[in-house]
Motif scaffolding. Structure first.
Motif, PDB file in Angstrom:
ATOM      1  N   SER A 166      45.257  35.700 185.186  1.00 45.03           N
ATOM      2  CA  SER A 166      46.378  35.123 184.430  1.00 45.03           C
ATOM      3  C   SER A 166      47.376  34.428 185.358  1.00 45.03           C
ATOM      4  N   ASP A 167      47.547  34.929 186.566  1.00 47.78           N
ATOM      5  CA  ASP A 167      48.447  34.279 187.516  1.00 47.78           C
ATOM      6  C   ASP A 167      47.915  32.909 187.932  1.00 47.78           C
ATOM      7  N   VAL A 168      46.624  32.822 188.221  1.00 49.81           N
ATOM      8  CA  VAL A 168      46.013  31.539 188.597  1.00 49.81           C
ATOM      9  C   VAL A 168      46.086  30.571 187.418  1.00 49.81           C
ATOM     10  N   GLN A 169      45.890  31.072 186.205  1.00 51.40           N
ATOM     11  CA  GLN A 169      46.001  30.225 185.014  1.00 51.40           C
ATOM     12  C   GLN A 169      47.406  29.651 184.893  1.00 51.40           C
ATOM     13  N   LEU A 170      48.408  30.455 185.167  1.00 48.96           N
ATOM     14  CA  LEU A 170      49.790  29.977 185.103  1.00 48.96           C
ATOM     15  C   LEU A 170      50.037  28.887 186.140  1.00 48.96           C
ATOM     16  N   VAL A 171      49.510  29.065 187.334  1.00 48.89           N
ATOM     17  CA  VAL A 171      49.635  28.041 188.373  1.00 48.89           C
ATOM     18  C   VAL A 171      49.027  26.730 187.880  1.00 48.89           C
ATOM     19  N   ARG A 172      47.864  26.804 187.250  1.00 51.20           N
ATOM     20  CA  ARG A 172      47.194  25.607 186.706  1.00 51.20           C
ATOM     21  C   ARG A 172      48.047  24.971 185.607  1.00 51.20           C
ATOM     22  N   GLU A 173      48.600  25.801 184.731  1.00 50.68           N
ATOM     23  CA  GLU A 173      49.417  25.282 183.623  1.00 50.68           C
ATOM     24  C   GLU A 173      50.648  24.533 184.123  1.00 50.68           C
ATOM     25  N   TYR A 174      51.151  24.913 185.277  1.00 44.13           N
ATOM     26  CA  TYR A 174      52.272  24.182 185.866  1.00 44.13           C
ATOM     27  C   TYR A 174      51.834  22.841 186.431  1.00 44.13           C
ATOM     28  N   GLY A 175      50.523  22.618 186.533  1.00 41.74           N
ATOM     29  CA  GLY A 175      50.023  21.323 186.981  1.00 41.74           C
ATOM     30  C   GLY A 175      49.707  21.239 188.456  1.00 41.74           C
ATOM     31  N   PHE A 176      49.760  22.341 189.176  1.00 46.72           N
ATOM     32  CA  PHE A 176      49.437  22.319 190.598  1.00 46.72           C
ATOM     33  C   PHE A 176      47.950  22.053 190.802  1.00 46.72           C
ATOM     34  N   ASN A 177      47.608  21.441 191.933  1.00 54.25           N
ATOM     35  CA  ASN A 177      46.197  21.133 192.201  1.00 54.25           C
ATOM     36  C   ASN A 177      45.621  21.983 193.338  1.00 54.25           C
ATOM     37  N   SER A 178      46.392  22.940 193.847  1.00 51.98           N
ATOM     38  CA  SER A 178      45.867  23.823 194.887  1.00 51.98           C
ATOM     39  C   SER A 178      46.526  25.195 194.790  1.00 51.98           C
ATOM     40  N   PHE A 179      45.866  26.150 195.389  1.00 52.13           N
ATOM     41  CA  PHE A 179      46.388  27.517 195.410  1.00 52.13           C
ATOM     42  C   PHE A 179      46.017  28.133 196.745  1.00 52.13           C
ATOM     43  N   ARG A 180      47.049  28.531 197.515  1.00 47.77           N
ATOM     44  CA  ARG A 180      46.802  29.135 198.829  1.00 47.77           C
ATOM     45  C   ARG A 180      46.936  30.643 198.726  1.00 47.77           C
ATOM     46  N   TYR A 181      45.989  31.328 199.332  1.00 51.94           N
ATOM     47  CA  TYR A 181      46.045  32.783 199.379  1.00 51.94           C
ATOM     48  C   TYR A 181      45.476  33.239 200.712  1.00 51.94           C
ATOM     49  N   SER A 182      45.802  34.473 201.052  1.00 47.90           N
ATOM     50  CA  SER A 182      45.295  35.014 202.311  1.00 47.90           C
ATOM     51  C   SER A 182      44.381  36.189 202.017  1.00 47.90           C
ATOM     52  N   THR A 231      42.142  23.261 194.230  1.00 47.70           N
ATOM     53  CA  THR A 231      41.549  23.439 195.552  1.00 47.70           C
ATOM     54  C   THR A 231      42.017  24.769 196.128  1.00 47.70           C
ATOM     55  N   PRO A 232      41.078  25.660 196.468  1.00 43.80           N
ATOM     56  CA  PRO A 232      41.498  26.895 197.137  1.00 43.80           C
ATOM     57  C   PRO A 232      41.807  26.608 198.607  1.00 43.80           C
ATOM     58  N   VAL A 233      42.901  27.155 199.092  1.00 43.17           N
ATOM     59  CA  VAL A 233      43.285  27.016 200.488  1.00 43.17           C
ATOM     60  C   VAL A 233      43.468  28.438 201.017  1.00 43.17           C
ATOM     61  N   VAL A 234      42.602  28.835 201.926  1.00 42.65           N
ATOM     62  CA  VAL A 234      42.613  30.208 202.400  1.00 42.65           C
ATOM     63  C   VAL A 234      43.271  30.294 203.768  1.00 42.65           C
ATOM     64  N   THR A 235      44.238  31.170 203.869  1.00 45.33           N
ATOM     65  CA  THR A 235      44.862  31.487 205.142  1.00 45.33           C
ATOM     66  C   THR A 235      44.161  32.717 205.671  1.00 45.33           C
ATOM     67  N   LEU A 236      43.598  32.609 206.872  1.00 46.93           N
ATOM     68  CA  LEU A 236      42.846  33.732 207.421  1.00 46.93           C
ATOM     69  C   LEU A 236      43.754  34.878 207.845  1.00 46.93           C
ATOM     70  N   PHE A 237      44.968  34.557 208.267  1.00 44.62           N
ATOM     71  CA  PHE A 237      45.904  35.609 208.646  1.00 44.62           C
ATOM     72  C   PHE A 237      47.306  35.130 208.357  1.00 44.62           C
ATOM     73  N   HIS A 238      48.025  35.867 207.542  1.00 41.15           N
ATOM     74  CA  HIS A 238      49.398  35.517 207.183  1.00 41.15           C
ATOM     75  C   HIS A 238      50.325  36.556 207.805  1.00 41.15           C
ATOM     76  N   TRP A 239      51.267  36.106 208.593  1.00 45.39           N
ATOM     77  CA  TRP A 239      52.196  37.049 209.208  1.00 45.39           C
ATOM     78  C   TRP A 239      53.591  36.765 208.739  1.00 45.39           C
TER      79      TRP A 239
END
Length: 159
Positions: free
Chosen positions: A97-113, A151-159
């Motif tokens: 549901s969180d990813v769906q909300l991001v899409r509904e806002y019109g964003f074209n990418s989502f970054r996660y670690s 587009t998924p954008v993966v951060t390998l390590f987030h500090w």
């Protein structure tokens, strides 16, 4: 992530300084969506970001082991109000549901670690091995992002 964030805080978290503030009758969500949609002509990734420890929660489920942040935040006196990421925003259970909300806002990418303590667990022999449940979680998260044409954008390590 978004499920428990107040709408006003969400607006300040993602509203750029150039957002027109003259639309009095529209909701914060409509203003964000309008701004994001107006930026689609520019060819860059326009998205949101998370950090595993700060959003996932589920700190002791499905084979996840303690991270340095778990040890630190679970030690009394190290954080304000002794807060921890044990539940966080419960993204582990609410990611769809969180990813769906991001899409509904019109964003074209989502970054996660990645939470490495969820993905690679230490065996009794001292060797780290993939945790099948952790691998499944991140595969499902990535599939969800892709299914929503982001587009998924993966951060390998987030500090």
């Amino acid at each position: 992530m978004w499920a428990c964030m107040p709408k006003l805080a969400l607006a300040f978290a993602v509203m750029p300084a150039f957002l027109p503030h003259t639309v009095a009758e529209s909701t914060v969500e409509q203003q964000i969506a309008a701004t994001v949609n107006s930026m689609q002509e520019v060819k860059f990734l326009w998205g949101t970001a998370t950090a595993a420890y700060q959003v996932e929660g589920a700190w002791d489920r499905d084979g996840r082991q303690k991270s340095i942040w778990d040890v630190f935040s679970q030690s009394p006196g190290n954080t304000n109000n002794n807060d921890t990421g044990n539940v966080a925003d419960n993204f582990y259970d609410l990611y769809e549901s969180d990813v769906q909300l991001v899409r509904e806002y019109g964003f074209n990418s989502f970054r996660y670690s990645f939470s490495w303590s969820r993905l690679l667990v230490l065996g009794n022999d001292g060797v780290r091995r993939p945790n099948p449940k952790g691998v499944e979680f991140y595969k499902n998260l990535t599939r969800s992002v892709l299914a929503k044409n982001m587009t998924p954008v993966v951060t390998l390590f987030h500090w």
